[in-house]
Design an enzyme around this catalytic site. Sequence first.
Site, short mmCIF file in Angstrom:
data_model
loop_
_atom_site.label_atom_id
_atom_site.label_comp_id
_atom_site.label_asym_id
_atom_site.label_seq_id
_atom_site.Cartn_x
_atom_site.Cartn_y
_atom_site.Cartn_z
N LYS A 150 1.01 -1.12 -0.22
CA LYS A 150 0.09 -0.04 0.17
C LYS A 150 0.93 1.19 -0.04
CE LYS A 150 -3.59 2.17 2.63
NZ LYS A 150 -4.66 2.31 3.73
N GLU A 156 10.61 -4.62 4.41
CA GLU A 156 10.66 -6.10 4.11
C GLU A 156 10.16 -6.41 2.65
OE1 GLU A 156 8.80 -4.99 6.51
OE2 GLU A 156 8.89 -6.13 8.53
N GLY A 211 -4.73 -2.12 4.90
CA GLY A 211 -3.94 -3.30 4.34
C GLY A 211 -4.79 -4.43 4.87
N ARG A 212 -5.38 -4.63 5.98
CA ARG A 212 -5.94 -5.97 6.10
C ARG A 212 -7.39 -6.25 5.79
NH1 ARG A 212 -4.82 -2.36 10.09
NH2 ARG A 212 -6.40 -1.56 11.51
N HIS A 218 -4.97 -32.50 18.10
CA HIS A 218 -3.69 -33.38 18.54
C HIS A 218 -2.62 -32.34 18.99
CE1 HIS A 218 -5.61 -37.09 17.18
NE2 HIS A 218 -5.94 -36.42 16.39
O1 F6P Z 1 2.78 -4.02 9.91
C1 F6P Z 1 1.72 -2.94 9.70
C2 F6P Z 1 1.22 -2.98 8.18
O2 F6P Z 1 1.12 -1.54 7.98
C3 F6P Z 1 0.06 -3.59 7.85
O3 F6P Z 1 -0.99 -2.99 8.24
C4 F6P Z 1 -0.06 -3.73 6.50
O4 F6P Z 1 -0.70 -4.70 5.92
C5 F6P Z 1 1.59 -4.10 6.37
O5 F6P Z 1 2.18 -3.37 7.18
C6 F6P Z 1 1.96 -4.09 4.88
O6 F6P Z 1 2.07 -2.53 4.63
P1 F6P Z 1 2.19 -2.03 3.06
O7 F6P Z 1 1.12 -2.85 2.27
O8 F6P Z 1 2.19 -0.58 2.95
O9 F6P Z 1 3.61 -2.61 2.42
#
Ligand code: F6P
Length: 546
Positions: A207, A213, A267-268, A384
Amino acid sequence: MEKNVTQTKAWKKLSFHYRFFKNTEMKNLFAFDAKRGLKYNISLGPLYLDYSKNRFNEKTMQYLLDLANEVHLKDKIEAMFKGEKINKTENRAVLHTALRNRSNTPIYVDGKDVMPEINQVLAKIKKFTNAVRYGEFKGATGKKLTTIVNIGIGGSDLGPVMATTALKEYWAKDIKCYFISNIDGSACDDVLSQIDPETTLFIIVSKTFTTIETLTNARTCRKWLIDALGEYAVAKHFVAVSTNTKEVAKFGINTDNMFEFWDFVGGRYSMWSAVGLSIALAVGMDNFEKMLDGAYAMDCHFRSAPFAQNIPVILALLGIWYNNFFKFHTQGIIPYDQDLRFLPAYLQQLDMESNGKSVTLTNKFVKYATGQVLFGGAGTDVQHSFFQLLHQGTQIVPLDLIVPAISHNEIGDHHEILVANALAQGEALMRGKTVGEAAIELSKTGKTTAEIKSLKRYKSFAGNRPTNTIVIKKLDAYTLGMLIAMYEHKVFVEGIIWNIDSFDQMGVELGKQMALSILPELQGQASGLHDSSTRKLINLIKDLRK
Ligand code: F6P
């Protein structure tokens, strides 16, 4: 000025009622009301919720429904659907529902109808999906793109992973999907070692397009592709999904190959947008649209059904009853479907990132419990592992058991065994087994009096442990859409009752900031200020890496 929820009439009544009701056993509620199981359920298309195995009576439910009315839930639901800026801390509308607004009625944000842009992006997803699936959009060397690699994290990963896995039975025969989320180099390595650059399409989903990452993983994959096919291949093998056109262009992706979404989609809550591109590529646009249809059906239900017949509202009210009155602060999600095994991880972000908050919308620290800890896994596997604690531990964990009536793989009696287990767990958790019953059972197996005495407590089960059973006809795109929208709205209702902003996620920032200050130290630059434990750990790891 909003009233503190604990000061509402309904909350006070619930507190009083709780004191008398708390030890009531569900098995007695069933014994006294032979129709309980026929009363407390709601059907919606292919989805059926049985909530009778919960610790409530008519009075409890009435007070909970009163609570929903007292916090003006109806108005708040309308505010969300109409695009009001209910995400107060970020001054944003919350319109994941617009992404699946299949009626296409206008929805205005700042005086502008958002539907035309949503429809445009949907059309672009469709065109691109078909072009890739029918081999018209080819890789740089002219080969069909049959390997999809989604690079994203959190909401830009969990929805696509969960939904593509859930809909595995609908995948195009020649398509394979992979997901890279973790910054751990192994995540990249695992995927890149299995795929062929000539047939791979990378989708960078972010987003913000600033997430360390995702961008680090994307750069690694870009280099891997360039090493194999040359720089010119990037345009044919990389597309982006983002709200940040500037950063996408800076990364070197042609913005014609960028799929836009908007700041009113959290995002979620984003798998309904272009974030779901990998889902569409895997299962086809028809199925992607069916998923939107299912979510829309749940939206309409949520918006219009009376609260006493409203699936997300009932689930949320029971959640409040347990979390705030019984102090059961954990919730388990157990899908009895192998393909839904990533649902708990998906719901973890949805629920815990949304409602893990401590400040109210009126800028006060909360004085009551908010979001619960959510965990789970696929049945029967988890029976389990952690079910021992659920049956005999000292903590009570209300569960959602999700059970498809029909399997995609009706092999022998696998599915009947699976379903029998799901239903048995609900019944066993509710009914338990008294010490006396355990003793009788032991005596029937020929144990001596001394043996019975020494074993009977270990063999007893307190019971009275709540479950919702959610039966779906079959796990298809439509039903998956319903299921996910159901949980989104449940989380929303709980957030309204707790009077918190369920749509920001400022709690993830501090750790990110501190990681950025530790990173240069690990890379050999001057040390910053840290507590003695962190200092020692930095030095230890640096030494070990020498
Ligand atoms: O870790 C927080 C967060 O902002 C989430 O809410 C989101 O889904 C994720 O990081 C990834 O963010 P982006 O889509 O901006 O890379």
